[in-house]
Design an enzyme around this catalytic site. Sequence first.
Site, PDB file in Angstrom:
ATOM      1  N   SER A  70       0.825  -1.211   0.000  1.00  0.00           N
ATOM      2  CA  SER A  70       0.000   0.000   0.000  1.00  0.00           C
ATOM      3  C   SER A  70       0.858   1.259   0.000  1.00  0.00           C
ATOM      4  CB  SER A  70      -0.871   0.047   1.255  1.00  0.00           C
ATOM      5  OG  SER A  70      -1.741  -1.040   1.307  1.00  0.00           O
TER       6      SER A  70
HETATM    7  N1  SAH Z   1       0.249  -4.792   3.533  1.00  0.00           N
HETATM    8  C1  SAH Z   1       1.075  -5.596   2.695  1.00  0.00           C
HETATM    9  C2  SAH Z   1       0.515  -5.706   1.300  1.00  0.00           C
HETATM   10  C3  SAH Z   1      -0.819  -6.297   1.256  1.00  0.00           C
HETATM   11  S1  SAH Z   1      -1.313  -6.680  -0.406  1.00  0.00           S
HETATM   12  C4  SAH Z   1       2.485  -5.073   2.654  1.00  0.00           C
HETATM   13  O1  SAH Z   1       2.872  -4.291   3.523  1.00  0.00           O
HETATM   14  O2  SAH Z   1       3.223  -5.500   1.769  1.00  0.00           O
HETATM   15  C5  SAH Z   1      -2.583  -7.811   0.028  1.00  0.00           C
HETATM   16  C6  SAH Z   1      -2.057  -9.177   0.392  1.00  0.00           C
HETATM   17  O3  SAH Z   1      -3.169  -9.956   0.816  1.00  0.00           O
HETATM   18  C7  SAH Z   1      -1.418  -9.922  -0.778  1.00  0.00           C
HETATM   19  O4  SAH Z   1      -0.140 -10.316  -0.413  1.00  0.00           O
HETATM   20  C8  SAH Z   1      -2.341 -11.116  -0.975  1.00  0.00           C
HETATM   21  O5  SAH Z   1      -1.664 -12.286  -1.402  1.00  0.00           O
HETATM   22  C9  SAH Z   1      -2.928 -11.294   0.404  1.00  0.00           C
HETATM   23  N2  SAH Z   1      -4.186 -12.030   0.486  1.00  0.00           N
HETATM   24  C10 SAH Z   1      -5.251 -12.015  -0.367  1.00  0.00           C
HETATM   25  N3  SAH Z   1      -6.210 -12.841   0.079  1.00  0.00           N
HETATM   26  C11 SAH Z   1      -5.757 -13.405   1.226  1.00  0.00           C
HETATM   27  C12 SAH Z   1      -6.303 -14.342   2.156  1.00  0.00           C
HETATM   28  N4  SAH Z   1      -7.516 -14.895   2.001  1.00  0.00           N
HETATM   29  N5  SAH Z   1      -5.552 -14.682   3.232  1.00  0.00           N
HETATM   30  C13 SAH Z   1      -4.315 -14.141   3.418  1.00  0.00           C
HETATM   31  N6  SAH Z   1      -3.746 -13.258   2.568  1.00  0.00           N
HETATM   32  C14 SAH Z   1      -4.459 -12.886   1.493  1.00  0.00           C
END
Ligand code: SAH
Length: 213
Positions: A63
């Site tokens: 983000s």
């Molecule tokens: N805040 C993180 C980025 C988040 S991007 C940072 O600092 O890098 C959103 C993330 O959620 C992605 O890595 C994606 O793979 C994960 N995601 C999506 N669905 C998910 C689920 N059901 N359980 C766990 N992670 C999930």
Amino acid sequence: MIPDWETERRRMVEEQLSKRGIRDERVLSAMNAIPREDFVVPEARLAAYFDEPVPIGCGQTISQPYMTALMAQSLELAGTETVLEVGAGCGYHAAVLGNLAARVISVEIIPALAELARRNLARAGLDHNVTVICGDGSLGYPGLAPYDAISVEAGAPEIPSALLAQLNDPGRLVIPVGERGEHELRVVWKRRGQIEHRVETLCRFVPLRFPRR
Ligand code: SAH
């Protein structure tokens, strides 16, 4: 030329966070201390402090710094909490939460990203109170529930009921809710058995996956 990362970081905190209304001093100092450039993928290093989301591989993004700060601030952490994070990605937001709370359990569904988050946190020396688990975070992580705070970092059409069930009372949860690409950032609190929420801002997140549906 390699940028002076400390200067970049300080400028990000001043211009993107303080000037836009992030007031929690603990959030500002956490984000002034954590080397974001060491969490993004090497190809995106020069963009680490840009005022926008940055690719982290596997079609996912870290983000924009302001969004991380706003979400962290909305949890009103004092330092004693156990926090559940859903979507570790590269581990940066987990590092920020680890700085603000006693313990962080972070669930990431993509194995390569769970591994990246673990590696990044360990290399930055920020893994002492952050545990990354590879799994489906839409189900929470019942083994260590309840959580004083929950931070969901991918957008969902609704708040997964497992997460509300695993939220402590009192407890706070932050989550982008809405359809693909258009979400409202909801801050939810549980108090004496009641659930209330407010909408903090509009935003755009990658989708939360629901593999068990
Ligand atoms: N805040 C993180 C980025 C988040 S991007 C940072 O600092 O890098 C959103 C993330 O959620 C992605 O890595 C994606 O793979 C994960 N995601 C999506 N669905 C998910 C689920 N059901 N359980 C766990 N992670 C999930």
